[in-house]
Scaffold this motif. Structure first.
Motif, mmCIF file in Angstrom:
data_model
loop_
_atom_site.group_PDB
_atom_site.id
_atom_site.type_symbol
_atom_site.label_atom_id
_atom_site.label_comp_id
_atom_site.label_asym_id
_atom_site.label_seq_id
_atom_site.Cartn_x
_atom_site.Cartn_y
_atom_site.Cartn_z
ATOM 1 N N ARG A 39 -0.066 -9.282 -10.146
ATOM 2 C CA ARG A 39 0.280 -8.116 -9.327
ATOM 3 C C ARG A 39 0.114 -8.422 -7.843
ATOM 4 O O ARG A 39 0.947 -8.024 -7.024
ATOM 5 N N VAL A 68 2.868 -8.177 -4.813
ATOM 6 C CA VAL A 68 2.648 -7.472 -3.550
ATOM 7 C C VAL A 68 2.857 -8.421 -2.375
ATOM 8 O O VAL A 68 3.510 -8.074 -1.381
ATOM 9 N N ASN A 72 3.647 -0.758 3.156
ATOM 10 C CA ASN A 72 2.852 -0.351 1.988
ATOM 11 C C ASN A 72 3.547 0.747 1.201
ATOM 12 O O ASN A 72 3.525 0.756 -0.036
ATOM 13 N N ILE A 121 6.321 -0.836 -0.782
ATOM 14 C CA ILE A 121 5.777 -1.617 -1.897
ATOM 15 C C ILE A 121 5.317 -0.686 -3.017
ATOM 16 O O ILE A 121 5.566 -0.947 -4.203
ATOM 17 N N ALA A 122 4.657 0.391 -2.641
ATOM 18 C CA ALA A 122 4.197 1.358 -3.638
ATOM 19 C C ALA A 122 5.368 1.920 -4.437
ATOM 20 O O ALA A 122 5.307 2.042 -5.666
ATOM 21 N N GLU A 171 -0.069 4.340 -2.693
ATOM 22 C CA GLU A 171 -0.287 3.571 -1.464
ATOM 23 C C GLU A 171 -1.728 3.061 -1.389
ATOM 24 O O GLU A 171 -1.991 1.968 -0.880
ATOM 25 N N VAL A 225 -1.963 -0.076 -3.331
ATOM 26 C CA VAL A 225 -1.322 -1.173 -2.600
ATOM 27 C C VAL A 225 -2.247 -1.683 -1.495
ATOM 28 O O VAL A 225 -2.407 -2.890 -1.302
ATOM 29 N N HIS A 235 -4.771 -3.908 -2.954
ATOM 30 C CA HIS A 235 -4.205 -5.222 -3.272
ATOM 31 C C HIS A 235 -4.060 -6.064 -2.010
ATOM 32 O O HIS A 235 -4.373 -7.262 -2.012
#
Length: 215
Positions: A157, A161, A171, A174-175, A182, A185, A188
């Motif tokens: 994961r 990311v 972010n 990406i979420a 968020e 994310v 991460h």
């Protein structure tokens, strides 16, 4: 109407600053809030005017752009710096990005592409022209986060990311792409920076480019 992107111009050539201002002032969503002719003045103006994006040359008399970037980072200034320069040498590109620049483009960039670059950097994306990315890919793998062995500590994961960070995603984006919150994310991202011993998203993006994690 959306709030305009506040831009500061930092370049030692008045003709360049005038040309940039003339073009940017016709953009509906961009406002030039000031100018500076060297790095020290650029740092002071960034602190005073609080622009969203700073267009920064690299080679300037006195305090150069790279030193100005370092000072802004030390001050914790949130402005995002887009380097706009005529210098293409790898020895200039890499230090500028490591010092905290969100992007690096050349002065011969198409004007409309420059406006797009400002919008991209303002949105939190890392932006590199193709020639710049090529210079980074050719550099050696020494220094913090340089060794590919560190990548083995990332989870699948986290690698996903990291790849999206390198693609210039925020972010929030990406979420949305990974169907995560968020907050998750952000966690991460923090883990990625810690595991790779990197300072920020820009360095993470460079690491991903060097190690083939871009799409």
């Amino acid at each position: 109407m959306a709030e305009k992107i506040r831009v500061l111009l930092v370049d030692d050539h008045q003709v360049v600053r005038r040309g940039l201002r003339t073009f940017l002032e016709v953009q509906d969503d961009i406002e030039v809030v000031g100018e500076a002719s060297d790095g020290a003045a650029g740092v002071a103006a960034t602190e005073e005017l609080r622009p969203d994006v700073v267009l920064m040359d690299v080679k300037m008399p006195g305090t150069d752009g790279i030193e100005a970037l370092r000072r802004l980072r030390e001050l914790g200034n949130p402005a995002r710096v887009l380097v706009v320069t005529s210098f293409t040498e790898q020895r200039t590109v890499v230090p500028a990005l490591r010092a905290g620049a969100y992007g690096y483009v050349y002065k011969d960039i198409d004007p409309d592409a420059l406006a797009g670059a400002i919008r991209s950097v303002h949105a939190g994306h890392v932006l590199l022209q193709a020639e710049v990315a090529g210079a980074l890919l050719s550099q050696d793998e020494q220094g913090p986060g340089g060794g590919s062995g560190r990548g083995s500590t990332l989870t699948e994961r986290e690698r996903e990311v990291l790849g999206l960070i390198a693609d210039g995603r925020s972010n929030r984006e990406i979420a949305r792409a990974l169907v995560l919150s968020e907050k998750t994310v952000k966690t991460h991202v923090s883990n990625i920076l810690m595991k790779l011993d990197l300072a920020d998203r820009t360095q993470a993006a460079l690491w991903a480019v060097r190690h083939g994690l871009t799409s």
